[in-house]
Every structure is written in C-alpha cells, then in structure tokens.
Scaffold this motif. Structure first.
Motif, PDB file in Angstrom:
ATOM      1  N   GLY A   1      -5.604  -0.866 -10.642  1.00 30.72           N
ATOM      2  CA  GLY A   1      -4.912  -2.105 -10.303  1.00 30.72           C
ATOM      3  C   GLY A   1      -5.666  -3.340 -10.751  1.00 30.72           C
ATOM      4  O   GLY A   1      -5.073  -4.343 -11.141  1.00 30.72           O
TER       5      GLY A   1
ATOM      6  N   TYR B   1      -7.268   4.165  -7.642  1.00 28.66           N
ATOM      7  CA  TYR B   1      -6.071   3.320  -7.749  1.00 28.66           C
ATOM      8  C   TYR B   1      -6.448   1.846  -7.796  1.00 28.66           C
ATOM      9  O   TYR B   1      -5.831   1.059  -8.521  1.00 28.66           O
TER      10      TYR B   1
ATOM     11  N   TYR C   1       3.287   2.001  -1.786  1.00 26.33           N
ATOM     12  CA  TYR C   1       3.702   2.402  -3.131  1.00 26.33           C
ATOM     13  C   TYR C   1       2.703   3.358  -3.779  1.00 26.33           C
ATOM     14  O   TYR C   1       2.990   3.931  -4.822  1.00 26.33           O
ATOM     15  N   SER C   2       1.555   3.509  -3.174  1.00 29.70           N
ATOM     16  CA  SER C   2       0.510   4.365  -3.736  1.00 29.70           C
ATOM     17  C   SER C   2       0.187   5.505  -2.770  1.00 29.70           C
ATOM     18  O   SER C   2      -0.219   5.260  -1.627  1.00 29.70           O
TER      19      SER C   2
ATOM     20  N   TYR D   1       0.831  -1.205   0.000  1.00 27.41           N
ATOM     21  CA  TYR D   1       0.000   0.000   0.000  1.00 27.41           C
ATOM     22  C   TYR D   1       0.866   1.254   0.000  1.00 27.41           C
ATOM     23  O   TYR D   1       0.449   2.301  -0.487  1.00 27.41           O
TER      24      TYR D   1
END
Length: 186
Positions: free
Chosen positions: A133, A129, A67-68, A65
């Motif tokens: 994904g 996001y 990374y976002s 998580y």
C-alpha cells in the motif's frame, strides 16, 4: 588412596527459589501480560477504525481494513492475543500463590509460544499488505495508495507498531517461561 563418595542414600532436594526472585518473576509476568494485552487491543482498535473516503476523478473511493484479508487476520489475532493475555493472568496468579512444579511453567511456555506464532503470522501478513500500500508493486501494476489515503495509512502504521510491541512482549514472556520450565525433572 581414593575415597568413594556414595550419596545413594541421600535424597536430592529441589532448591526452593527465594521469595524475592519468585515475586519479581510473577510481577514481570503480570506487567508484560498487561502491556501485551493493552498493545494488542489498541492495535486492533486502531485497525478497526482505519478507513478513509476520498473523491478522485469524480469517483468516491474507500480505503478500509476490511478490504484486505491480511488486515482482518491481523486484527483478529490481536483480539485473540488480548483475550488470552487476560485469561493467562489467572494461571500466573495461581503459579504465584504456591511454588508450583515446573510442568505448569512448561504449559505456560506452550501458551505463550502459541500466541507468539499467531501474532507473528498476523504481523507478517499485515506488514506485507502495508508495504504494498505504501510503495506499490510496479511489476504487478499496483500503485501506492498512501499518497491519496494518508489518514488510513497512518492508522495502519500505528496499529502495526502497537502489534509489534505486543509481539515483543510475548517474545520476552516466551523466553522467561522457557527459562522457568527448563527445570522440569524427567
């Protein structure tokens, strides 16, 4: 023959709500705030624990998580909502002890509205996001990752569902607080 009704000498008395109505209002406020706090902290914990590693084509890949920025924002807004839910319980108990004036309910309305705005922003960003994904974006060349990182995507989806539940609880609280605050005498 017309009779004039001149009530200028009579004081207008504000109606006192019945104890049952006031008690049901306070109990619903407490239960919705506790439900919102539980849902938001559960959403944050699920998002904090959403990570998965996998070896693809000889390379170790991670999905986390962190990374976002949208997932981080969603997590922090749920932590903030949980903290403010617990703190707002104090004001609900103060409003429950004595029949307070409508101005205090207006401040509670503003508080609940602020939390709805923060939760909606976090939920919208994280949902965007998550959609990228899951389905990717063929125009940008982004491939979907949920086929390879299923555990991570399930954690994120569960977190989003709990975050939406917290948002819905606060939306109901906003409507209740606005209804109670509309009795302000100007």
């Amino acid at each position: 023959m017309s009779t004039e009704n001149n009530n200028s000498g009579i004081l207008k008395i504000r109606p006192v709500p019945s104890p049952v109505t006031h008690l049901s209002f306070i109990l619903s406020q407490v239960s919705l705030r506790l439900a919102a706090a539980a849902a938001s902290i559960a959403a944050a914990c699920l998002m904090l624990n959403s990570r998965q590693s996998k070896v693809l084509f000889g390379t170790n890949l991670d999905a986390r998580y962190t990374y976002s920025p949208a997932f981080k924002f969603f997590t922090m807004m749920n932590v903030v909502a949980c903290a403010f839910s617990v703190l707002s319980l104090l004001s609900v108990f103060v409003l429950g002890r004595k029949l307070s004036n409508s101005l205090n309910y207006f401040f509670l309305f503003l508080h609940d509205l602020m939390i709805v705005i923060l939760l909606a922003g976090g939920f919208g960003a994280a949902t965007t996001y998550a959609q990228v994904g899951k389905y990717g974006n063929s125009h940008a060349g982004w491939m979907p990752i949920c086929n390879d990182f299923g555990k991570f995507c399930h954690h994120v989806a569960s977190s989003l569902i709990l975050g939406f539940l917290a948002l819905f609880c606060y939306l109901v609280l906003v409507v209740m607080s606005a209804n109670k605050a509309r009795q302000i005498k100007v």
